[in-house]
Motif scaffolding. Structure first.
Motif, mmCIF file in Angstrom:
data_model
loop_
_atom_site.group_PDB
_atom_site.id
_atom_site.type_symbol
_atom_site.label_atom_id
_atom_site.label_comp_id
_atom_site.label_asym_id
_atom_site.label_seq_id
_atom_site.Cartn_x
_atom_site.Cartn_y
_atom_site.Cartn_z
ATOM 1 N N GLY A 188 -2.401 51.712 84.601
ATOM 2 C CA GLY A 188 -3.182 51.010 83.737
ATOM 3 C C GLY A 188 -3.371 51.969 82.655
ATOM 4 N N VAL A 189 -3.737 53.438 82.830
ATOM 5 C CA VAL A 189 -3.734 54.487 81.865
ATOM 6 C C VAL A 189 -2.472 54.432 80.722
ATOM 7 C CG1 VAL A 189 -3.925 56.957 81.196
ATOM 8 C CG2 VAL A 189 -5.379 55.925 82.925
ATOM 9 N N ARG A 190 -1.339 54.266 81.704
ATOM 10 C CA ARG A 190 -0.023 54.378 80.803
ATOM 11 C C ARG A 190 -0.011 53.068 79.725
ATOM 12 N NH1 ARG A 190 2.915 56.047 85.300
ATOM 13 N NH2 ARG A 190 3.358 53.896 85.991
ATOM 14 N N ARG A 191 -0.387 51.805 80.388
ATOM 15 C CA ARG A 191 -0.591 50.854 79.287
ATOM 16 C C ARG A 191 -1.408 50.901 78.175
ATOM 17 N NH1 ARG A 191 3.016 47.404 80.479
ATOM 18 N NH2 ARG A 191 3.956 48.473 78.857
ATOM 19 N N ARG A 192 -2.638 51.599 78.590
ATOM 20 C CA ARG A 192 -3.446 51.628 77.534
ATOM 21 C C ARG A 192 -2.959 52.746 76.500
ATOM 22 N NH1 ARG A 192 -9.083 53.110 79.887
ATOM 23 N NH2 ARG A 192 -8.123 53.320 81.734
ATOM 24 N N VAL A 193 -2.333 53.966 76.989
ATOM 25 C CA VAL A 193 -1.754 54.854 76.136
ATOM 26 C C VAL A 193 -0.646 54.189 75.098
ATOM 27 C CG1 VAL A 193 -0.449 56.990 76.007
ATOM 28 C CG2 VAL A 193 -2.071 56.898 77.763
ATOM 29 N N ALA A 212 -4.923 60.798 66.948
ATOM 30 C CA ALA A 212 -4.690 60.642 68.292
ATOM 31 C C ALA A 212 -5.579 60.613 69.097
ATOM 32 C CB ALA A 212 -3.369 61.136 68.679
ATOM 33 N N ARG A 213 -6.286 61.966 69.001
ATOM 34 C CA ARG A 213 -7.459 62.107 69.931
ATOM 35 C C ARG A 213 -8.655 61.361 69.792
ATOM 36 N NH1 ARG A 213 -6.115 67.616 69.376
ATOM 37 N NH2 ARG A 213 -5.222 68.414 71.255
ATOM 38 N N ASP A 214 -8.776 61.093 68.447
ATOM 39 C CA ASP A 214 -9.893 60.049 68.186
ATOM 40 C C ASP A 214 -9.619 58.577 68.689
ATOM 41 O OD1 ASP A 214 -11.151 61.990 66.597
ATOM 42 O OD2 ASP A 214 -10.522 61.278 64.689
ATOM 43 N N LEU A 215 -8.438 58.264 68.579
ATOM 44 C CA LEU A 215 -8.055 56.909 68.942
ATOM 45 C C LEU A 215 -8.181 56.991 70.610
ATOM 46 C CD1 LEU A 215 -5.148 55.250 67.220
ATOM 47 C CD2 LEU A 215 -7.635 54.382 67.296
ATOM 48 N N MET A 216 -7.946 57.916 71.024
ATOM 49 C CA MET A 216 -7.893 58.112 72.642
ATOM 50 C C MET A 216 -9.193 57.987 73.179
ATOM 51 S SD MET A 216 -4.886 60.880 73.687
ATOM 52 C CE MET A 216 -4.656 60.334 75.191
ATOM 53 N N ALA A 217 -10.065 58.675 72.327
ATOM 54 C CA ALA A 217 -11.633 58.719 72.645
ATOM 55 C C ALA A 217 -12.027 57.413 72.508
ATOM 56 C CB ALA A 217 -12.292 59.657 71.842
ATOM 57 N N THR A 218 -11.770 56.434 71.725
ATOM 58 C CA THR A 218 -12.334 55.076 71.623
ATOM 59 C C THR A 218 -11.570 54.192 72.629
ATOM 60 O OG1 THR A 218 -10.546 54.283 70.227
ATOM 61 C CG2 THR A 218 -12.600 55.238 69.133
ATOM 62 N N ALA A 219 -10.500 54.579 73.227
ATOM 63 C CA ALA A 219 -9.866 53.875 74.244
ATOM 64 C C ALA A 219 -10.146 54.345 75.621
ATOM 65 C CB ALA A 219 -8.232 53.823 74.164
ATOM 66 N N GLY A 220 -11.013 55.220 75.727
ATOM 67 C CA GLY A 220 -11.363 55.819 77.134
ATOM 68 C C GLY A 220 -10.462 56.591 77.740
ATOM 69 N N LEU A 221 -9.620 57.233 77.025
ATOM 70 C CA LEU A 221 -8.294 58.202 77.343
ATOM 71 C C LEU A 221 -8.448 59.591 77.344
ATOM 72 C CD1 LEU A 221 -5.380 55.920 75.815
ATOM 73 C CD2 LEU A 221 -6.063 56.235 78.230
ATOM 74 N N LEU A 222 -9.638 60.103 76.973
ATOM 75 C CA LEU A 222 -9.875 61.488 76.994
ATOM 76 C C LEU A 222 -9.743 62.147 78.463
ATOM 77 C CD1 LEU A 222 -12.760 62.167 74.332
ATOM 78 C CD2 LEU A 222 -10.543 62.408 74.103
ATOM 79 N N GLY A 223 -9.140 63.214 78.488
ATOM 80 C CA GLY A 223 -8.891 64.148 79.466
ATOM 81 C C GLY A 223 -7.231 63.653 80.213
ATOM 82 N N THR A 224 -6.821 62.735 79.596
ATOM 83 C CA THR A 224 -5.130 62.527 79.928
ATOM 84 C C THR A 224 -4.359 63.092 78.571
ATOM 85 O OG1 THR A 224 -5.267 60.218 78.903
ATOM 86 C CG2 THR A 224 -5.995 60.637 81.187
ATOM 87 N N GLU A 225 -4.999 63.715 77.760
ATOM 88 C CA GLU A 225 -3.940 64.051 76.714
ATOM 89 C C GLU A 225 -2.774 64.781 77.170
ATOM 90 O OE1 GLU A 225 -7.297 64.528 76.735
ATOM 91 O OE2 GLU A 225 -8.280 64.817 74.726
ATOM 92 N N ASP A 226 -3.034 65.840 78.227
ATOM 93 C CA ASP A 226 -2.046 66.704 78.227
ATOM 94 C C ASP A 226 -1.116 66.444 79.448
ATOM 95 O OD1 ASP A 226 -2.576 68.392 75.934
ATOM 96 O OD2 ASP A 226 -4.166 69.354 77.051
ATOM 97 N N SER A 227 -1.541 65.185 80.145
ATOM 98 C CA SER A 227 -0.794 64.792 81.192
ATOM 99 C C SER A 227 0.475 64.078 80.671
ATOM 100 C CB SER A 227 -1.352 63.749 81.981
ATOM 101 O OG SER A 227 -2.793 64.211 82.453
#
Lengths: 294, 283
Positions: A168-173, A145-160
């Motif tokens: 926009g972040v929600r849709r990408r997640v 999940a972390r790897d995929l989040m990194a490729t989608a530019g979502l790092l930093g939102t893991e624990d939110s």
């Protein structure tokens, strides 16, 4: 039965799908769906046939309430079909003996208003599928999940929690959560509808980037023609209820695309062509609605 | 006078951070004003020669404080606290233990809902206090009768909230979970249970309030005697006893004690709720 009714709309040439994945081909064969609330039979889908190639981005456009979502729900396995059949890679999903497909991780839906679990963090949401399927251990799932989040530019939102990040972040997640299941098909039901146009344009490029890295078939319902042509290999315009493919427009703009495509003359031509067909159906839908209302 | 907020050196004055929490100031001001009005009203006869209706007949807050002082050293007073708290907790916890699974079951099983809900809806309008005589007959000890009535107070609220909460879970969550390969048990544990938690805590907070209402009334009715084998007492009996003994200051002491006890209980539930539903408090 007239030929127009059963006209199968063919998929685009293999070449036009840039290095298309072999898996995830959907064949919809003469599907009918009749809703019968209180005896008033409503035909939502009428003799609909459609071939979608593996790895194709197929954009479905049609008037509101025409039955596009019914079709998507039939593929996902949330609703049954009255007759006809739907195949995924040659295997029967639903057909005469099995009106409703079994929902499964090979066909994951991204919903219109989002269905991230509010009580799980973004990371937990994304890791949900593989853990449920027993495909990965919890640690492995979190790592992937972390790897995929990194490729989608979502790092930093893991624990939110989903409620704490922008739409926009929600849709990408949510798209990443769907991809975590290594689906063959991604079923998107107007996923960007609620977004403002700036966020939307960023999301389009983000979706394409995600797509270029994980070639899956994308069945994408939208009302936004610009979105349809920008993203799709093909735009399928549906008739007003009952829903049936009216016209299929191949988008011969090569992938990978970026936002410069929007100003190209070819894009404008395709827009005009699509607009004409869609407008015709929208007028019909509007008049039908007026009749129903009267 | 312009409607625009005053600006100094290009910066809005309102940007300054207050030194004390404004909501604390408001709370202290409100309670202070209330106490002053009460004091003046209660002493209206001796200070102004006429009695303010209603407030004029109530003991003044200073008189209540004077009566409260010696009580703080009286183990009997603290015994009343303890007894009421124990009854509230017993009834409340029993209501949660029985009510939450029952509510979930009613919510997820159509068959069970069809059978249980009508019975539940007929019993629900019966006020818990109407159960007092019956429960004295049912239960061997007075203590159990009080706990049972207390239990009823929280039970219906808990069940109704759990049913409502579980049924209002967005069906998309369940569809999404299914399409990601969740089993029925997974959906219950990962979707329905956490999705119902906020409603469980709402039901618990409301139920806790009703529990305090009921326990006090039940204690007044059952009295302090031990003829039924219980120990009697409690804050409700404390008030009743003060009334019978003619100590009006002590009545008010008992009332305020219950107010404080109820506040402590609901604060505890709110804190628990925030702990178990972190996704709500962070909005």
């Amino acid at each position: 039965m007239s030929t127009a009714n059963s006209a199968t709309i063919r998929q685009p040439d293999e070449q036009s799908l840039s290095s298309a994945a072999a898996k995830g081909a959907i064949r919809i064969e003469r599907v009918n769906k009749v809703y019968d609330p209180q005896g008033a039979a409503i035909q939502a889908v009428d003799d609909c046939s459609l071939d979608i190639g593996g790895g194709e981005i197929c954009m479905i456009v049609g008037p509101s309430g025409c039955g596009k979502t019914t079709l998507l729900n039939a593929i996902a396995g949330f609703h049954s079909i009255t007759n006809g059949s739907i195949f995924l890679d040659g295997e029967l999903l639903c057909g005469p003996d099995r009106p409703r497909a079994e929902p499964g991780p090979d066909r994951v839906v991204v919903f219109q208003n989002g269905a991230l679990f509010p009580w799980q963090t973004n990371l937990e949401n994304i890791a949900f599928g593989p853990i449920m399927q027993g495909a990965l251990s919890k640690a492995e799932a979190f790592e992937k999940a972390r790897d995929l989040m990194a490729t989608a530019g979502l790092l930093g939102t893991e624990d939110s929690y989903p409620g704490e990040v922008s739409s926009g972040v929600r849709r990408r997640v949510e798209i990443v959560r769907a991809l975590m299941n290594d689906p063959k098909v991604l079923l998107l039901d107007e996923p960007f509808r609620a977004l403002d146009s700036l966020t939307k344009s960023v999301m389009h490029e983000a979706l394409l980037n995600i797509y270029y890295q994980n070639k899956v078939t994308i069945f994408f319902i939208t009302h936004d023609l610009e979105e349809a042509i920008f993203l799709g290999h093909r735009v399928v315009i549906m008739t007003t209820r009952p829903c049936r493919p009216k016209k299929s427009i191949l988008v011969d703009i090569p992938h990978p695309r970026d936002y410069s495509v929007l100003t190209s003359p070819r894009f404008r031509e395709l827009m005009d062509e699509t607009m004409e067909v869609v407008h015709e159906e929208a007028v019909k839908a509007f008049q039908a609605g007026e009749k129903e209302g009267a | 006078m312009s409607a625009i907020a005053p600006v100094m050196n290009g910066q809005a004055v309102r940007m300054r951070k207050p030194m004390v929490n404004p909501s604390l100031i408001r709370a202290v001001t409100a309670i202070g004003a209330f106490l002053i009005l009460w004091e003046v009203g209660a002493r209206s006869e001796e200070w102004f020669g006429f009695t303010v209706p209603w407030v004029g007949l109530v003991p003044a807050p200073t008189a209540v404080l004077v009566a409260w002082g010696p009580l703080l050293a009286d183990p009997g007073y603290w015994q009343s606290w303890w007894l009421s708290f124990a009854r509230v907790l017993a009834g409340f916890i029993a209501a949660m233990i029985i009510g939450i699974p029952l509510g979930l079951w009613i919510a997820v099983s159509r068959l069970f809902r069809g059978m249980a809900f009508p019975v539940f809806e007929i019993l629900r309008p019966i006020p818990p206090l109407a159960w007092v005589p019956a429960s004295i007959i049912f239960w061997p000890t007075q203590e159990m009768s009080i706990a049972f009535v207390t239990f009823l107070g929280a039970f219906y609220t808990v069940v109704i909230n759990v049913v409502g909460g579980a049924q209002s879970i967005d069906s998309r969550y369940i569809q999404a979970a299914k399409s990601m390969g969740s089993s029925g048990m997974d959906i219950f544990r990962r979707i329905i249970l956490p999705g119902t938690l906020p409603s469980i805590f709402i039901g618990a907070a409301v139920g806790m309030g009703i529990t305090w209402e009921v326990v006090v009334a039940a204690e007044m009715i059952s009295g302090g005697g031990s003829s039924m084998g219980g120990s009697g007492g409690g804050l409700g009996f404390f008030i009743w006893n003060s009334y019978v003994g003619g100590s009006y200051e002590q009545i008010v002491v008992g009332m305020i004690s219950i107010g404080i006890a109820g506040y402590l209980s609901s604060t505890a539930i709110r804190a628990l709720g925030q702990r178990f539903t972190p996704w709500l408090s962070s909005r």
